[in-house]
Design an enzyme around this catalytic site. Sequence first.
Site, PDB file in Angstrom:
ATOM      1  N   ARG A   1      -0.810  -8.236  13.622  1.00 53.99           N
ATOM      2  CA  ARG A   1      -1.372  -7.215  12.724  1.00 53.99           C
ATOM      3  C   ARG A   1      -2.199  -7.869  11.630  1.00 53.99           C
ATOM      4  O   ARG A   1      -3.234  -7.351  11.210  1.00 53.99           O
ATOM      5  CB  ARG A   1      -0.250  -6.363  12.123  1.00 53.99           C
ATOM      6  CG  ARG A   1       0.283  -5.317  13.117  1.00 53.99           C
ATOM      7  CD  ARG A   1       1.661  -4.815  12.737  1.00 53.99           C
ATOM      8  NE  ARG A   1       1.668  -4.019  11.519  1.00 53.99           N
ATOM      9  CZ  ARG A   1       2.747  -3.845  10.757  1.00 53.99           C
ATOM     10  NH1 ARG A   1       3.897  -4.427  11.082  1.00 53.99           N
ATOM     11  NH2 ARG A   1       2.675  -3.123   9.685  1.00 53.99           N
TER      12      ARG A   1
ATOM     13  N   ARG B   1      11.710  -5.944   3.395  1.00 50.69           N
ATOM     14  CA  ARG B   1      11.621  -4.502   3.680  1.00 50.69           C
ATOM     15  C   ARG B   1      12.545  -4.121   4.851  1.00 50.69           C
ATOM     16  O   ARG B   1      13.286  -3.146   4.774  1.00 50.69           O
ATOM     17  CB  ARG B   1      10.169  -4.136   4.015  1.00 50.69           C
ATOM     18  CG  ARG B   1       9.991  -2.658   4.336  1.00 50.69           C
ATOM     19  CD  ARG B   1       8.552  -2.261   4.395  1.00 50.69           C
ATOM     20  NE  ARG B   1       7.906  -2.646   5.642  1.00 50.69           N
ATOM     21  CZ  ARG B   1       6.599  -2.657   5.846  1.00 50.69           C
ATOM     22  NH1 ARG B   1       5.781  -2.351   4.859  1.00 50.69           N
ATOM     23  NH2 ARG B   1       6.082  -2.991   7.000  1.00 50.69           N
TER      24      ARG B   1
ATOM     25  N   ARG C   1      -9.692   1.438   9.053  1.00 54.09           N
ATOM     26  CA  ARG C   1      -9.253   0.075   9.347  1.00 54.09           C
ATOM     27  C   ARG C   1     -10.371  -0.754   9.961  1.00 54.09           C
ATOM     28  O   ARG C   1     -10.204  -1.965  10.133  1.00 54.09           O
ATOM     29  CB  ARG C   1      -8.102   0.135  10.349  1.00 54.09           C
ATOM     30  CG  ARG C   1      -6.736  -0.272   9.769  1.00 54.09           C
ATOM     31  CD  ARG C   1      -5.716  -0.092  10.868  1.00 54.09           C
ATOM     32  NE  ARG C   1      -4.469  -0.784  10.624  1.00 54.09           N
ATOM     33  CZ  ARG C   1      -3.413  -0.220  10.062  1.00 54.09           C
ATOM     34  NH1 ARG C   1      -3.495   0.991   9.574  1.00 54.09           N
ATOM     35  NH2 ARG C   1      -2.285  -0.909   9.970  1.00 54.09           N
TER      36      ARG C   1
ATOM     37  N   LYS D   1       0.834  -1.217   0.000  1.00 59.11           N
ATOM     38  CA  LYS D   1       0.000   0.000   0.000  1.00 59.11           C
ATOM     39  C   LYS D   1       0.868   1.267   0.000  1.00 59.11           C
ATOM     40  O   LYS D   1       0.616   2.182  -0.770  1.00 59.11           O
ATOM     41  CB  LYS D   1      -0.878   0.054   1.265  1.00 59.11           C
ATOM     42  CG  LYS D   1      -1.976  -0.972   1.333  1.00 59.11           C
ATOM     43  CD  LYS D   1      -2.938  -0.670   2.466  1.00 59.11           C
ATOM     44  CE  LYS D   1      -2.309  -0.510   3.822  1.00 59.11           C
ATOM     45  NZ  LYS D   1      -1.854  -1.733   4.478  1.00 59.11           N
TER      46      LYS D   1
ATOM     47  N   ARG E   1      11.010  -0.168  11.964  1.00 63.59           N
ATOM     48  CA  ARG E   1       9.809  -0.043  12.803  1.00 63.59           C
ATOM     49  C   ARG E   1       9.789  -1.098  13.898  1.00 63.59           C
ATOM     50  O   ARG E   1      10.131  -2.260  13.648  1.00 63.59           O
ATOM     51  CB  ARG E   1       8.572  -0.198  11.918  1.00 63.59           C
ATOM     52  CG  ARG E   1       8.283   1.030  11.097  1.00 63.59           C
ATOM     53  CD  ARG E   1       7.268   0.769  10.030  1.00 63.59           C
ATOM     54  NE  ARG E   1       6.029   0.157  10.533  1.00 63.59           N
ATOM     55  CZ  ARG E   1       4.944  -0.002   9.806  1.00 63.59           C
ATOM     56  NH1 ARG E   1       4.933   0.408   8.549  1.00 63.59           N
ATOM     57  NH2 ARG E   1       3.880  -0.563  10.307  1.00 63.59           N
TER      58      ARG E   1
HETATM   59  P1  AMP Z   1       0.572   0.988   9.409  1.00 62.77           P
HETATM   60  O1  AMP Z   1       1.752   1.833   9.159  1.00 62.77           O
HETATM   61  O2  AMP Z   1      -0.617   1.391   8.606  1.00 62.77           O
HETATM   62  O3  AMP Z   1       0.863  -0.480   9.322  1.00 62.77           O
HETATM   63  O4  AMP Z   1       0.133   1.264  10.951  1.00 62.77           O
HETATM   64  C1  AMP Z   1       1.005   1.015  12.020  1.00 62.77           C
HETATM   65  C2  AMP Z   1       0.232   0.968  13.303  1.00 62.77           C
HETATM   66  O5  AMP Z   1      -0.402   2.240  13.547  1.00 62.77           O
HETATM   67  C3  AMP Z   1      -0.888  -0.039  13.318  1.00 62.77           C
HETATM   68  O6  AMP Z   1      -0.454  -1.327  13.655  1.00 62.77           O
HETATM   69  C4  AMP Z   1      -1.798   0.556  14.383  1.00 62.77           C
HETATM   70  O7  AMP Z   1      -1.308   0.294  15.674  1.00 62.77           O
HETATM   71  C5  AMP Z   1      -1.687   2.045  14.132  1.00 62.77           C
HETATM   72  N1  AMP Z   1      -2.716   2.497  13.169  1.00 62.77           N
HETATM   73  C6  AMP Z   1      -2.486   2.985  11.925  1.00 62.77           C
HETATM   74  N2  AMP Z   1      -3.632   3.304  11.328  1.00 62.77           N
HETATM   75  C7  AMP Z   1      -4.605   3.020  12.197  1.00 62.77           C
HETATM   76  C8  AMP Z   1      -6.006   3.120  12.141  1.00 62.77           C
HETATM   77  N3  AMP Z   1      -6.637   3.579  11.045  1.00 62.77           N
HETATM   78  N4  AMP Z   1      -6.712   2.727  13.226  1.00 62.77           N
HETATM   79  C9  AMP Z   1      -6.087   2.281  14.323  1.00 62.77           C
HETATM   80  N5  AMP Z   1      -4.779   2.142  14.454  1.00 62.77           N
HETATM   81  C10 AMP Z   1      -4.024   2.516  13.388  1.00 62.77           C
END
Ligand code: AMP
Length: 293
Positions: free
Chosen positions: A150, A127, A88, A13, A139
């Site tokens: 996740r 990655r 999400r 993404k 990360r």
């Molecule tokens: P990502 O970079 O999108 O994988 O997000 C990393 C982390 O940020 C996720 O595992 C969640 O803990 C938090 N996070 C990101 N977007 C959301 C969302 N829309 N709702 C809730 N938690 C989020």
Amino acid sequence: MRIILLGPPGSGKGTQAQLLVQRYGIVQLSTGEMLRAAVAAGTPVGLKAKEIMASGGLVPDEVVVGIISDRIDQPDAKNGFILDGFPRTVPQAEALDDLLKHKHLKLDAVVELRVNESALLSRVETRVAQMRERGEEVRVDDTPEVLTKRLASYRSQTEPLIHYYSERRKLSTIDGMMAIDEVTRAIHRQLLALGAVEPKTHGKAHGKTHARSAAKAAPAKKGAKKSRAAKKPTKTAKKAAKSAKKAAKKAVKGAKKATKKTAKKTAKKTTRKAVKKGAKKAAKKVTKKRAKR
Ligand code: AMP
């Protein structure tokens, strides 16, 4: 253009969002990135999110909805945006519908990147290795254990959005296992089919919602046309060039003639002089002879 990118962690993404940003001149709104920035800056939101994120859980809806609502109001989001990592959950999707309605904005498309789950772990590992190679900070949630969590959260809480947007005829599903540029092309085709972009969108910043940039670009284009036209000779210019050529030819001919004439004249003069000289010499000889006699 306003679109959502849906897909499990490691589906590409983020990569696709960046490519779409370059292509359509819109901004990427990634809740994950915004939350990571908040954690790094130690803001109240960051402090709230830090532990939840490190464990792979979801940050409360009101927090992320608030962040997104504020971000959409920023001037750089006026041309359009790509939501990456938001919504999400179904409640987040409903909250997004409400806030877009409130802001009089329309969602153009939801693009789902479908990937083979067994490939996700190796993708995330790659990655992480690449980030380490570049000396970037890795990360804290990019570990096999957290990734498993996740993924489970994606399946149970995010996947229902596929049905949510498919019912609203917004969903396009793309095979996310293809090469990066093939996925980008497939997304572009889907956006075309949905009417979210105009057919001539080949390069940067030509999206449908990009009328202002297109208008800005228009004078430049006109200018470009003008200079191209200027390079192309007009009828008058062609005529002028022809007569100049003729004149040049004439001049060369004339010069040649003139040179010939001058040469002839010089030759005649030289001959005459030589003849005179010869005659004088001969006359002198005769006079001398006569004097001797
Ligand atoms: P990502 O970079 O999108 O994988 O997000 C990393 C982390 O940020 C996720 O595992 C969640 O803990 C938090 N996070 C990101 N977007 C959301 C969302 N829309 N709702 C809730 N938690 C989020």
